[in-house]
Design a protein around this motif. Structure first.
Motif, PDB file in Angstrom:
ATOM      1  N   GLU A 111      -6.638  -5.736  13.797  1.00 35.02           N
ATOM      2  CA  GLU A 111      -7.337  -6.694  12.942  1.00 35.02           C
ATOM      3  C   GLU A 111      -8.738  -6.186  12.654  1.00 35.02           C
ATOM      4  OE1 GLU A 111      -7.220 -10.746  14.262  1.00 35.02           O
ATOM      5  OE2 GLU A 111      -8.695 -11.404  12.791  1.00 35.02           O
ATOM      6  N   GLY A 112      -9.201  -6.437  11.439  1.00 34.25           N
ATOM      7  CA  GLY A 112     -10.574  -6.109  11.095  1.00 34.25           C
ATOM      8  C   GLY A 112     -11.330  -7.408  10.823  1.00 34.25           C
ATOM      9  N   GLU A 145      -6.132  -0.064  15.132  1.00 27.10           N
ATOM     10  CA  GLU A 145      -6.572  -1.349  14.576  1.00 27.10           C
ATOM     11  C   GLU A 145      -5.422  -2.351  14.428  1.00 27.10           C
ATOM     12  OE1 GLU A 145      -8.975  -1.130  10.983  1.00 27.10           O
ATOM     13  OE2 GLU A 145      -8.220  -3.070  10.334  1.00 27.10           O
ATOM     14  N   ILE A 180       6.695  -0.026  12.585  1.00 26.11           N
ATOM     15  CA  ILE A 180       6.080  -0.994  11.665  1.00 26.11           C
ATOM     16  C   ILE A 180       4.554  -0.992  11.749  1.00 26.11           C
ATOM     17  CG2 ILE A 180       8.066  -2.517  11.504  1.00 26.11           C
ATOM     18  CD1 ILE A 180       6.658  -4.306  13.632  1.00 26.11           C
ATOM     19  N   PHE A 181       3.976   0.002  12.428  1.00 27.57           N
ATOM     20  CA  PHE A 181       2.512   0.036  12.501  1.00 27.57           C
ATOM     21  C   PHE A 181       1.893   0.354  11.137  1.00 27.57           C
ATOM     22  CE2 PHE A 181      -1.562   2.103  12.853  1.00 27.57           C
ATOM     23  CZ  PHE A 181      -2.259   1.160  13.580  1.00 27.57           C
ATOM     24  N   ARG A 182       2.452   1.339  10.459  1.00 23.84           N
ATOM     25  CA  ARG A 182       1.922   1.697   9.141  1.00 23.84           C
ATOM     26  C   ARG A 182       3.053   1.701   8.130  1.00 23.84           C
ATOM     27  NH1 ARG A 182      -2.707   3.245   7.814  1.00 23.84           N
ATOM     28  NH2 ARG A 182      -3.269   3.854   9.925  1.00 23.84           N
ATOM     29  N   VAL A 183       3.121   0.637   7.346  1.00 24.14           N
ATOM     30  CA  VAL A 183       4.202   0.473   6.382  1.00 24.14           C
ATOM     31  C   VAL A 183       3.642   0.353   4.967  1.00 24.14           C
ATOM     32  CG1 VAL A 183       5.891  -0.519   7.956  1.00 24.14           C
ATOM     33  CG2 VAL A 183       4.185  -2.005   6.904  1.00 24.14           C
ATOM     34  N   ALA A 185      -5.831  -9.804   9.661  1.00 26.36           N
ATOM     35  CA  ALA A 185      -4.895  -9.277  10.660  1.00 26.36           C
ATOM     36  C   ALA A 185      -3.558  -8.962  10.000  1.00 26.36           C
ATOM     37  CB  ALA A 185      -4.688 -10.296  11.774  1.00 26.36           C
ATOM     38  N   ARG A 239       0.854  -1.188   0.000  1.00 28.99           N
ATOM     39  CA  ARG A 239       0.000   0.000   0.000  1.00 28.99           C
ATOM     40  C   ARG A 239       0.888   1.234   0.000  1.00 28.99           C
ATOM     41  NH1 ARG A 239      -4.930  -1.543   4.195  1.00 28.99           N
ATOM     42  NH2 ARG A 239      -5.412  -3.524   3.177  1.00 28.99           N
ATOM     43  N   LEU A 269       3.567  -4.660   3.653  1.00 27.19           N
ATOM     44  CA  LEU A 269       3.104  -5.263   4.891  1.00 27.19           C
ATOM     45  C   LEU A 269       2.803  -6.731   4.651  1.00 27.19           C
ATOM     46  CD1 LEU A 269      -0.604  -4.826   5.092  1.00 27.19           C
ATOM     47  CD2 LEU A 269       0.593  -3.008   3.896  1.00 27.19           C
ATOM     48  N   GLU A 286       1.102   4.059   1.172  1.00 29.87           N
ATOM     49  CA  GLU A 286       0.564   4.943   2.210  1.00 29.87           C
ATOM     50  C   GLU A 286       1.135   6.345   2.038  1.00 29.87           C
ATOM     51  OE1 GLU A 286      -1.577   4.204   4.668  1.00 29.87           O
ATOM     52  OE2 GLU A 286      -1.605   2.009   4.750  1.00 29.87           O
ATOM     53  N   ARG A 339       1.694  -5.560  12.580  1.00 28.59           N
ATOM     54  CA  ARG A 339       1.018  -5.011  13.762  1.00 28.59           C
ATOM     55  C   ARG A 339       0.912  -6.059  14.869  1.00 28.59           C
ATOM     56  NH1 ARG A 339      -3.643  -0.958  11.215  1.00 28.59           N
ATOM     57  NH2 ARG A 339      -2.160   0.151   9.880  1.00 28.59           N
ATOM     58  N   GLN A 370      -0.064  -9.798   5.652  1.00 25.44           N
ATOM     59  CA  GLN A 370      -1.390 -10.019   6.232  1.00 25.44           C
ATOM     60  C   GLN A 370      -1.653 -11.497   6.460  1.00 25.44           C
ATOM     61  OE1 GLN A 370      -3.710  -7.971   3.145  1.00 25.44           O
ATOM     62  NE2 GLN A 370      -4.303  -6.467   4.699  1.00 25.44           N
TER      63      GLN A 370
HETATM   64  P1  ATP Z   1      -5.914   1.524   8.709  1.00 30.15           P
HETATM   65  O1  ATP Z   1      -7.278   2.118   8.885  1.00 30.15           O
HETATM   66  O2  ATP Z   1      -5.091   1.482   9.951  1.00 30.15           O
HETATM   67  O3  ATP Z   1      -5.171   2.074   7.515  1.00 30.15           O
HETATM   68  P2  ATP Z   1      -7.215  -0.510   7.254  1.00 30.15           P
HETATM   69  O4  ATP Z   1      -8.567  -0.416   7.819  1.00 30.15           O
HETATM   70  O5  ATP Z   1      -6.899   0.097   5.944  1.00 30.15           O
HETATM   71  O6  ATP Z   1      -6.150  -0.011   8.347  1.00 30.15           O
HETATM   72  P3  ATP Z   1      -7.512  -3.202   6.447  1.00 30.15           P
HETATM   73  O7  ATP Z   1      -7.650  -2.834   5.035  1.00 30.15           O
HETATM   74  O8  ATP Z   1      -8.707  -3.616   7.213  1.00 30.15           O
HETATM   75  O9  ATP Z   1      -6.766  -2.024   7.231  1.00 30.15           O
HETATM   76  O10 ATP Z   1      -6.351  -4.300   6.560  1.00 30.15           O
HETATM   77  C1  ATP Z   1      -6.408  -5.384   7.461  1.00 30.15           C
HETATM   78  C2  ATP Z   1      -5.232  -5.392   8.400  1.00 30.15           C
HETATM   79  O11 ATP Z   1      -4.000  -5.237   7.689  1.00 30.15           O
HETATM   80  C3  ATP Z   1      -5.237  -4.262   9.407  1.00 30.15           C
HETATM   81  O12 ATP Z   1      -6.015  -4.584  10.531  1.00 30.15           O
HETATM   82  C4  ATP Z   1      -3.776  -4.155   9.773  1.00 30.15           C
HETATM   83  O13 ATP Z   1      -3.428  -5.103  10.772  1.00 30.15           O
HETATM   84  C5  ATP Z   1      -3.075  -4.523   8.485  1.00 30.15           C
HETATM   85  N1  ATP Z   1      -2.622  -3.308   7.782  1.00 30.15           N
HETATM   86  C6  ATP Z   1      -3.333  -2.558   6.926  1.00 30.15           C
HETATM   87  N2  ATP Z   1      -2.604  -1.537   6.444  1.00 30.15           N
HETATM   88  C7  ATP Z   1      -1.391  -1.643   7.024  1.00 30.15           C
HETATM   89  C8  ATP Z   1      -0.177  -0.895   6.921  1.00 30.15           C
HETATM   90  N3  ATP Z   1      -0.070   0.155   6.115  1.00 30.15           N
HETATM   91  N4  ATP Z   1       0.892  -1.299   7.657  1.00 30.15           N
HETATM   92  C9  ATP Z   1       0.804  -2.375   8.465  1.00 30.15           C
HETATM   93  N5  ATP Z   1      -0.305  -3.118   8.582  1.00 30.15           N
HETATM   94  C10 ATP Z   1      -1.392  -2.769   7.885  1.00 30.15           C
END
Ligand code: ATP
Length: 503
Positions: A307-308, A305, A229-232, A363, A220, A235, A222, A367, A237
């Motif tokens: 996990e969704g 977040e 490593i929270f927002r990379v 998940a 992604r 990533l 971003e 994260r 999944q």
């Molecule tokens: P956020 O709102 O934090 O950008 P998202 O709602 O876009 O997340 P989902 O599309 O639901 O995330 O992706 C499912 C899972 O993938 C998330 O719960 C998270 O654990 C992981 N994830 C998503 N984007 C990232 C990212 N840029 N870096 C690390 N992990 C990510």
């Protein structure tokens, strides 16, 4: 648990868990490399997820689909049109920000003035962001008038209108760069599951309900990667698409919520550190009937977040199937005249072809790693007043299971025994066992506390019959990471002793 992100970042670099990507060329933002211990921890997390969700269930199949996908997959999934975040540019600094992140980072009074400018209630942050997106012309003025600062320069920015920014990485495929020779790096692993739905059903004779699980990289672009490593941008999944008959979806949604919370608990992420966000209707993605976001209490960041878990109705298979008109779809889908497959399965009761509903627990591995490290991180003051850092990882997640330490590294009779013990323990298949002769014993213990090694086995002069106490011949000292207790164990019983405790 860790009290700040900084102490985790520092431990991760110092001990070789996580490094900045491309570091020797100045680093690349949003990309990280997992080092010698990071790769072990990451593999262990993924293995634990696979064990629980694939091996221990009888209604799941695994998959490993390709990362680069046909552009039509991402067109019909809806990603080409909607996988975007709103961004704004600062004309002064030429910096670009994700709109919601930018506003979130401002002081409360600034946020209130933005809301005022948009005529929205500031109590509801998502509504404010939605208003900014919906009225871009007005938004630009509201951000400037409210004095929204550029986090980079610290000065009030000259903000452009918010514009959607598509986060997918595009790449050219093959030697000719004509209009249509491009594909996408998948932004989620899920699409590979949907496009293989028919292949899996046909090759396994699965009937509803059943799921397909996949672990893999996703990409992604971003706008503002941040928070370690929270927002990379690259990533990993761990995703499940669980297919069920319409009408049973709500029950399965609840099942997966409970199952996933139990899994996190088993990884050392306790229930009370996770808030369940029942995403309000107005914030739901267009395909979602209902979504639970699991919000883990990250150090420094607070609840974010991890996990969704979404009920995606029949949107995904309905979007990718041919003959959409005949299938009585519930979700509103765009027309698809490209697909060559009918993505149906017999209804378990009527046997008539049906497009199943989908429950998706999704998940992030990165994260997960951050949460697991954060929970394991412990600072202790010992009886002698000294302080130690210890990673109290669940043994199945520990990067190194056992360190075997010869008390003297240049005494052949001791090192030979230590090496033999290492080789024997390695054969148990528990994971990495390390022969450790890199320093004095105190330093070795401290290092293994910090990286979460559950047991250190020390071979000394007594072991080889050259110590004071002849009764200790053929025994070793085993030190427990958490209790610091040291026990003398017979070499002949060591494998069983360790195995019993690491299970
Ligand atoms: P956020 O709102 O934090 O950008 P998202 O709602 O876009 O997340 P989902 O599309 O639901 O995330 O992706 C499912 C899972 O993938 C998330 O719960 C998270 O654990 C992981 N994830 C998503 N984007 C990232 C990212 N840029 N870096 C690390 N992990 C990510």
């Amino acid at each position: 648990p860790a009290t700040s992100m900084e102490e985790l970042v520092s431990l991760c670099k110092r001990r070789g868990f996580i490094f900045q990507g491309s570091e020797i060329y100045g680093g690349l933002q949003g990309f990280y490399d997992y080092g010698p211990l990071g790769v072990e921890l990451k593999n262990n997390i993924k293995a634990a997820w696979w064990r629980t969700n694939v091996y221990e269930r009888d209604d799941m199949e695994g998959l490993d689909a390709s990362i680069i996908m046909h552009r039509l997959v991402l067109r019909h999934s809806g990603h080409e049109a909607t996988f975007s975040d709103p961004m704004v540019d600062n004309r002064k600094t030429k910096k670009r920000y994700r709109l919601d992140h930018l506003v979130k980072d401002q002081k409360a009074d600034v946020q209130a003035r933005v809301a005022e400018g948009m005529g929205e209630n500031v109590e509801n942050f998502p509504a404010l962001v939605a208003a900014l997106v919906k009225q871009p012309a007005r938004a630009s003025g509201a951000l400037i008038a409210a004095g929204v600062r550029d986090p980079f320069s610290g000065e009030v920015g000259d903000w452009t209108e918010p514009k959607p920014f598509n986060m997918m990485f595009k790449t050219t495929i093959g030697p000719t760069a004509d209009e249509d020779s491009y594909g996408y790096l998948r932004p989620e692993t899920a699409q590979g599951i949907f496009t293989n739905f028919k292949n899996v059903v046909d090759s396994t004779s699965r009937r509803l309900p059943f799921g397909i699980a996949q672990i893999g990289k996703a990409f992604r672009n971003e706008i503002t990667p941040r928070n370690f490593i929270f927002r990379v941008r690259e990533l990993e999944q761990m995703e499940i698409e669980f297919f069920c008959a319409p009408g049973t979806d709500e029950e399965w949604h609840q099942h997966w919520l409970d199952a996933r919370l139990a899994w996190w608990e088993a990884q050392g992420v306790p229930r009370e550190k996770i808030q369940i966000l029942d995403v309000p209707k107005e914030d739901l993605a267009h395909y979602s009937k209902r979504t639970y976001d699991l919000m883990y209490d990250y150090p420094t960041l607070g609840h974010e977040e991890i996990e969704g878990i979404a009920n995606r109705s029949d949107y995904d298979l309905g979007s990718h199937t041919k003959a959409q008109g005949e299938l009585g779809l519930v979700a509103k889908v765009d027309e698809n005249t490209d697909s060559i497959a009918k993505l149906t399965i017999p209804h378990p009761e009527t046997n008539k072809p049906v497009v199943p509903f989908v429950i998706e627990p999704s998940a992030g591995v990165d994260r997960a790693m951050l949460a697991v490290l954060s929970e394991a991180f412990t600072k202790e003051t010992l009886e002698n007043g000294s302080e130690r850092i210890v990673l109290k990882l669940r043994p199945h997640l520990a990067p190194i299971k056992v360190a075997v330490i010869p008390l003297a590294r240049n005494r052949e009779e001791i090192t030979a025994v230590a090496r033999a013990i290492k080789a024997d323990l390695q054969k148990l298949g528990l994971g990495r066992v390390l022969y450790e002769d890199s320093g004095n014993i105190g330093k070795a213990y401290r290092r293994h506390d910090e990286v979460g090694t559950p047991y250190c086995v020390t071979v000394d002069f007594d072991t080889v019959g050259k110590g004071e106490d002849a009764s200790l011949t053929d025994t070793v000292t085993v030190r427990d990471r958490d209790t610091l207790a040291q026990e003398r164990v017979k070499i002949s019983e060591l494998a069983g002793w360790i195995q019993g405790r690491l299970r």
